[in-house]
Design a protein around this motif. Structure first.
Motif, PDB file in Angstrom:
ATOM      1  N   GLY A 136      17.012  14.798 -10.780  1.00 39.51           N
ATOM      2  CA  GLY A 136      16.677  14.378  -9.277  1.00 39.51           C
ATOM      3  C   GLY A 136      14.919  13.786  -9.464  1.00 39.51           C
ATOM      4  O   GLY A 136      14.407  14.760  -9.581  1.00 39.51           O
ATOM      5  N   SER A 137      14.481  12.694  -8.624  1.00 38.37           N
ATOM      6  CA  SER A 137      13.356  12.669  -8.722  1.00 38.37           C
ATOM      7  C   SER A 137      13.014  11.704  -7.978  1.00 38.37           C
ATOM      8  O   SER A 137      13.205  10.984  -7.026  1.00 38.37           O
ATOM      9  CB  SER A 137      12.743  12.017 -10.065  1.00 38.37           C
ATOM     10  N   VAL A 138      11.341  11.960  -7.315  1.00 31.12           N
ATOM     11  CA  VAL A 138      10.828  11.651  -5.864  1.00 31.12           C
ATOM     12  C   VAL A 138       8.983  11.348  -6.566  1.00 31.12           C
ATOM     13  O   VAL A 138       9.121  11.704  -7.285  1.00 31.12           O
ATOM     14  CB  VAL A 138      10.580  12.292  -4.645  1.00 31.12           C
ATOM     15  N   ASP A 139       9.053   9.134  -6.438  1.00 32.07           N
ATOM     16  CA  ASP A 139       7.875   8.890  -6.951  1.00 32.07           C
ATOM     17  C   ASP A 139       7.287   8.043  -5.886  1.00 32.07           C
ATOM     18  O   ASP A 139       8.002   7.589  -5.922  1.00 32.07           O
ATOM     19  CB  ASP A 139       8.112   8.093  -8.038  1.00 32.07           C
ATOM     20  N   LEU A 140       5.967   8.722  -5.171  1.00 33.13           N
ATOM     21  CA  LEU A 140       5.023   8.251  -4.001  1.00 33.13           C
ATOM     22  C   LEU A 140       3.967   7.744  -4.810  1.00 33.13           C
ATOM     23  O   LEU A 140       3.225   8.438  -4.996  1.00 33.13           O
ATOM     24  CB  LEU A 140       5.115   9.378  -2.608  1.00 33.13           C
ATOM     25  N   LYS A 141       3.595   6.625  -4.169  1.00 26.38           N
ATOM     26  CA  LYS A 141       1.929   5.822  -4.338  1.00 26.38           C
ATOM     27  C   LYS A 141       1.826   5.615  -2.873  1.00 26.38           C
ATOM     28  O   LYS A 141       2.635   5.046  -2.631  1.00 26.38           O
ATOM     29  CB  LYS A 141       1.962   5.070  -5.304  1.00 26.38           C
ATOM     30  N   TRP A 142       0.531   5.726  -2.591  1.00 26.65           N
ATOM     31  CA  TRP A 142       0.014   5.561  -1.140  1.00 26.65           C
ATOM     32  C   TRP A 142      -1.350   5.478  -0.663  1.00 26.65           C
ATOM     33  O   TRP A 142      -2.065   6.075  -1.913  1.00 26.65           O
ATOM     34  CB  TRP A 142       0.750   6.819  -0.235  1.00 26.65           C
ATOM     35  N   GLN A 143      -1.704   3.865  -1.086  1.00 34.49           N
ATOM     36  CA  GLN A 143      -3.081   3.927  -0.870  1.00 34.49           C
ATOM     37  C   GLN A 143      -3.547   3.961   0.684  1.00 34.49           C
ATOM     38  O   GLN A 143      -3.331   3.567   1.237  1.00 34.49           O
ATOM     39  CB  GLN A 143      -3.338   2.563  -0.712  1.00 34.49           C
ATOM     40  N   LEU A 144      -4.082   5.227   0.769  1.00 37.59           N
ATOM     41  CA  LEU A 144      -4.453   5.673   1.928  1.00 37.59           C
ATOM     42  C   LEU A 144      -5.627   4.686   3.074  1.00 37.59           C
ATOM     43  O   LEU A 144      -5.568   4.383   4.011  1.00 37.59           O
ATOM     44  CB  LEU A 144      -5.318   7.186   2.530  1.00 37.59           C
ATOM     45  N   VAL A 145      -7.079   4.069   1.970  1.00 40.76           N
ATOM     46  CA  VAL A 145      -7.260   3.417   1.787  1.00 40.76           C
ATOM     47  C   VAL A 145      -8.264   2.404   1.304  1.00 40.76           C
ATOM     48  O   VAL A 145      -7.920   3.017   0.451  1.00 40.76           O
ATOM     49  CB  VAL A 145      -8.645   3.801   3.185  1.00 40.76           C
ATOM     50  N   ARG A 146      -9.055   1.671   1.371  1.00 40.59           N
ATOM     51  CA  ARG A 146      -9.425   0.864   0.343  1.00 40.59           C
ATOM     52  C   ARG A 146     -10.504   1.941  -0.383  1.00 40.59           C
ATOM     53  O   ARG A 146     -10.902   2.617  -0.229  1.00 40.59           O
ATOM     54  CB  ARG A 146     -10.583   0.000   0.688  1.00 40.59           C
ATOM     55  N   GLY A 147     -10.032   1.981  -1.396  1.00 40.20           N
ATOM     56  CA  GLY A 147     -10.649   2.792  -3.552  1.00 40.20           C
ATOM     57  C   GLY A 147      -9.684   4.368  -3.421  1.00 40.20           C
ATOM     58  O   GLY A 147     -10.264   5.139  -3.973  1.00 40.20           O
ATOM     59  N   ILE A 148      -9.373   4.911  -2.052  1.00 47.82           N
ATOM     60  CA  ILE A 148      -8.890   5.984  -2.275  1.00 47.82           C
ATOM     61  C   ILE A 148      -7.127   6.186  -2.347  1.00 47.82           C
ATOM     62  O   ILE A 148      -6.542   5.861  -1.441  1.00 47.82           O
ATOM     63  CB  ILE A 148      -9.400   6.923  -1.228  1.00 47.82           C
TER      64      ILE A 148
ATOM     65  N   LYS B 239     -12.209   5.518  -6.338  1.00 47.79           N
ATOM     66  CA  LYS B 239     -12.605   4.499  -6.972  1.00 47.79           C
ATOM     67  C   LYS B 239     -14.341   4.679  -6.887  1.00 47.79           C
ATOM     68  O   LYS B 239     -14.472   4.729  -6.049  1.00 47.79           O
ATOM     69  CB  LYS B 239     -12.215   3.003  -6.629  1.00 47.79           C
ATOM     70  N   LEU B 240     -15.014   4.901  -8.304  1.00 50.72           N
ATOM     71  CA  LEU B 240     -15.638   4.714  -8.629  1.00 50.72           C
ATOM     72  C   LEU B 240     -16.336   3.458  -8.174  1.00 50.72           C
ATOM     73  O   LEU B 240     -17.175   2.846  -7.243  1.00 50.72           O
ATOM     74  CB  LEU B 240     -16.355   5.343  -9.887  1.00 50.72           C
ATOM     75  N   PHE B 241     -16.360   2.931  -9.739  1.00 51.65           N
ATOM     76  CA  PHE B 241     -16.830   1.713  -9.699  1.00 51.65           C
ATOM     77  C   PHE B 241     -16.108   1.431 -10.813  1.00 51.65           C
ATOM     78  O   PHE B 241     -16.188   1.670 -12.134  1.00 51.65           O
ATOM     79  CB  PHE B 241     -18.597   1.684  -9.994  1.00 51.65           C
ATOM     80  N   GLY B 242     -15.938  -0.390 -10.807  1.00 50.23           N
ATOM     81  CA  GLY B 242     -14.781  -1.431 -11.875  1.00 50.23           C
ATOM     82  C   GLY B 242     -14.223  -0.965 -11.624  1.00 50.23           C
ATOM     83  O   GLY B 242     -13.164   0.031 -10.863  1.00 50.23           O
ATOM     84  N   PRO B 243     -13.319   0.174 -13.757  1.00 52.95           N
ATOM     85  CA  PRO B 243     -12.409   0.206 -13.238  1.00 52.95           C
ATOM     86  C   PRO B 243     -11.989   1.940 -13.475  1.00 52.95           C
ATOM     87  O   PRO B 243     -11.368   2.374 -13.949  1.00 52.95           O
ATOM     88  CB  PRO B 243     -11.809  -0.091 -14.697  1.00 52.95           C
ATOM     89  N   LEU B 244     -13.464   2.644 -13.388  1.00 49.85           N
ATOM     90  CA  LEU B 244     -13.594   3.936 -13.245  1.00 49.85           C
ATOM     91  C   LEU B 244     -12.773   4.275 -11.583  1.00 49.85           C
ATOM     92  O   LEU B 244     -13.400   3.851 -11.292  1.00 49.85           O
ATOM     93  CB  LEU B 244     -15.244   4.466 -13.363  1.00 49.85           C
ATOM     94  N   SER B 245     -12.635   5.688 -11.943  1.00 52.55           N
ATOM     95  CA  SER B 245     -12.223   6.027 -10.528  1.00 52.55           C
ATOM     96  C   SER B 245     -12.406   7.906 -10.586  1.00 52.55           C
ATOM     97  O   SER B 245     -11.279   8.339 -11.883  1.00 52.55           O
ATOM     98  CB  SER B 245     -11.053   5.964  -9.892  1.00 52.55           C
ATOM     99  N   ALA B 246     -12.424   8.872 -10.586  1.00 51.99           N
ATOM    100  CA  ALA B 246     -12.372   9.825 -10.465  1.00 51.99           C
ATOM    101  C   ALA B 246     -11.390  10.044  -9.685  1.00 51.99           C
ATOM    102  O   ALA B 246      -9.874  10.329  -8.897  1.00 51.99           O
ATOM    103  CB  ALA B 246     -13.784  10.624  -9.174  1.00 51.99           C
TER     104      ALA B 246
ATOM    105  N   ARG C 247       0.923  -0.787  -0.507  1.00 56.43           N
ATOM    106  CA  ARG C 247       0.436  -0.130  -0.150  1.00 56.43           C
ATOM    107  C   ARG C 247       0.919   1.286   0.017  1.00 56.43           C
ATOM    108  O   ARG C 247       0.433   2.594  -0.457  1.00 56.43           O
ATOM    109  CB  ARG C 247      -0.870  -0.085   0.752  1.00 56.43           C
ATOM    110  N   LEU C 248       2.372   1.499  -0.251  1.00 58.65           N
ATOM    111  CA  LEU C 248       2.650   1.850   0.214  1.00 58.65           C
ATOM    112  C   LEU C 248       4.678   2.091  -0.436  1.00 58.65           C
ATOM    113  O   LEU C 248       5.133   1.455  -0.277  1.00 58.65           O
ATOM    114  CB  LEU C 248       3.122   2.869   1.638  1.00 58.65           C
ATOM    115  N   ARG C 249       4.374   3.089  -1.486  1.00 58.62           N
ATOM    116  CA  ARG C 249       6.162   2.573  -2.215  1.00 58.62           C
ATOM    117  C   ARG C 249       6.757   3.907  -2.395  1.00 58.62           C
ATOM    118  O   ARG C 249       6.105   5.541  -3.248  1.00 58.62           O
ATOM    119  CB  ARG C 249       5.444   2.514  -3.582  1.00 58.62           C
ATOM    120  N   LEU C 250       7.800   3.797  -2.473  1.00 58.12           N
ATOM    121  CA  LEU C 250       8.488   5.312  -2.725  1.00 58.12           C
ATOM    122  C   LEU C 250       9.825   5.115  -2.872  1.00 58.12           C
ATOM    123  O   LEU C 250      10.213   4.534  -2.688  1.00 58.12           O
ATOM    124  CB  LEU C 250       9.030   6.218  -1.256  1.00 58.12           C
ATOM    125  N   ASP C 251       9.873   5.568  -4.498  1.00 55.00           N
ATOM    126  CA  ASP C 251      11.558   6.012  -5.318  1.00 55.00           C
ATOM    127  C   ASP C 251      11.778   7.206  -5.406  1.00 55.00           C
ATOM    128  O   ASP C 251      11.315   7.774  -5.716  1.00 55.00           O
ATOM    129  CB  ASP C 251      10.663   4.759  -6.883  1.00 55.00           C
TER     130      ASP C 251
END
Length: 306
Positions: free
Chosen positions: A230-242, A268-275, A201-205
């Motif tokens: 130089g670069s920073v790439d952060l991906k963090w799943q806060l809660v399920r769907g967000i 996440k909205l439904f299926g493969p769609l997200s806002a 749920r958390l990745r930092l490159d």
């Protein structure tokens, strides 16, 4: 008799060598039927989290069968890893890509105060030794027949993984935005990357390396020079769907420096769609006359994940 010695020598060594009995695998039959049924259901689901939970509580409920339960779970995991490696190695170049395509609108402040449309495509292909990333973006606005924003960006980055966290990267990037002061800007970079955080749920490159950048400014000035990137790439799943994302990069060269930051939130909205909502800031240390140093873009759109 001398000719018999060479042929008898391996036999004598086999007799003299100590016999070590192989430790038998835990017998699955020792697992109580209710626990075995829950374990089989978890394995059939293919969910690592469910399997880990069942193994944890099964070992606590019946310690006598704990070794057998863990052995079955480990065997299942090993078989999945082996099957996935075969699938990845045999897949063609156009297979295994995952990512999202986004369309929406934007609001800008700085060099232009406008509203318009945006489109973006991000894709990643995760291989055994190689990771490949692509990102493309397009912003456009026309008001009363006059173009007030026309931004293009495309980047490709291959990574060679030399360890669980370390990798060597290369990057090619093209950008065009006359409201930022340039018609064309191209850069190439190579260096070292490291995954500081690497969790489900958390990745930092982090990446750092030398680069070369060429810029054709709107005042007809053309400059190219060696730079540092130089670069920073952060991906963090806060809660399920967000989830929250942050991509920041910096180029430092002889003639100018560029710092950019893109912060995004996806629900996440439904299926493969997200806002998606995002906010981008780009700073140019020496913009041409008539352009300001800082440009911001706020975007809102729908994304389709694949």
């Amino acid at each position: 008799m001398r000719w018999l010695l060479p042929s008898l020598f391996p036999c004598l060594l086999a007799i003299a060598a100590p016999v070590v009995a192989a430790e038998p695998d835990p017998d699955p039959a020792t697992i109580p039927p209710p626990i075995r049924a829950m374990l089989d259901a978890a394995l059939s689901s293919g969910n690592d989290g469910e399997v880990a939970t069942i193994v944890k509580y099964a070992c606590a409920a019946d310690p006598a069968s704990g070794d057998a339960v863990q052995a079955l779970a480990q065997r299942w995991q090993d078989e999945r890893v082996a099957a996935n490696q075969i699938r990845v190695r045999e897949a063609g170049f156009l297979k295994l890509w995952t990512g999202k395509a986004e369309v929406g609108g934007f609001l800008t402040t700085g060099n232009s105060d406008t509203a318009g449309v945006t489109a973006a495509l991000s894709a990643t292909r995760e291989g055994i030794d190689w990771r490949q990333k692509f990102h493309g973006q397009f912003d456009y606005q026309e008001s009363l027949g006059i173009v007030t924003r026309n931004h293009w960006l495309a980047g490709y980055e291959p990574n060679y993984k030399f360890g669980p966290r370390g990798y060597v990267y290369g990057q090619l990037l093209y950008e065009s935005d006359r409201f930022l002061g340039f018609h064309d800007r191209a850069s190439g970079s190579a260096g070292i990357g490291y995954s500081v955080l690497k969790a489900p749920r958390l990745r930092l490159d982090l990446e750092l390396g030398p680069a070369y950048r060429y810029t054709a400014y709107i005042d007809d000035t053309r400059r190219g020079s060696i730079a540092g990137r130089g670069s920073v790439d952060l991906k963090w799943q806060l809660v399920r769907g967000i989830s929250l994302g942050e991509i920041a990069s910096a180029y430092d060269e002889r003639y100018s420096s560029t710092v950019s930051s893109a912060t995004s939130v996806s629900a996440k909205l439904f299926g493969p769609l997200s806002a998606n909502l995002s906010y981008t800031v780009q700073y140019e240390s020496r913009p041409p006359t008539g352009s300001v140093a800082t440009d911001t873009t706020s975007r809102a759109g729908l994304a389709y994940s694949f």
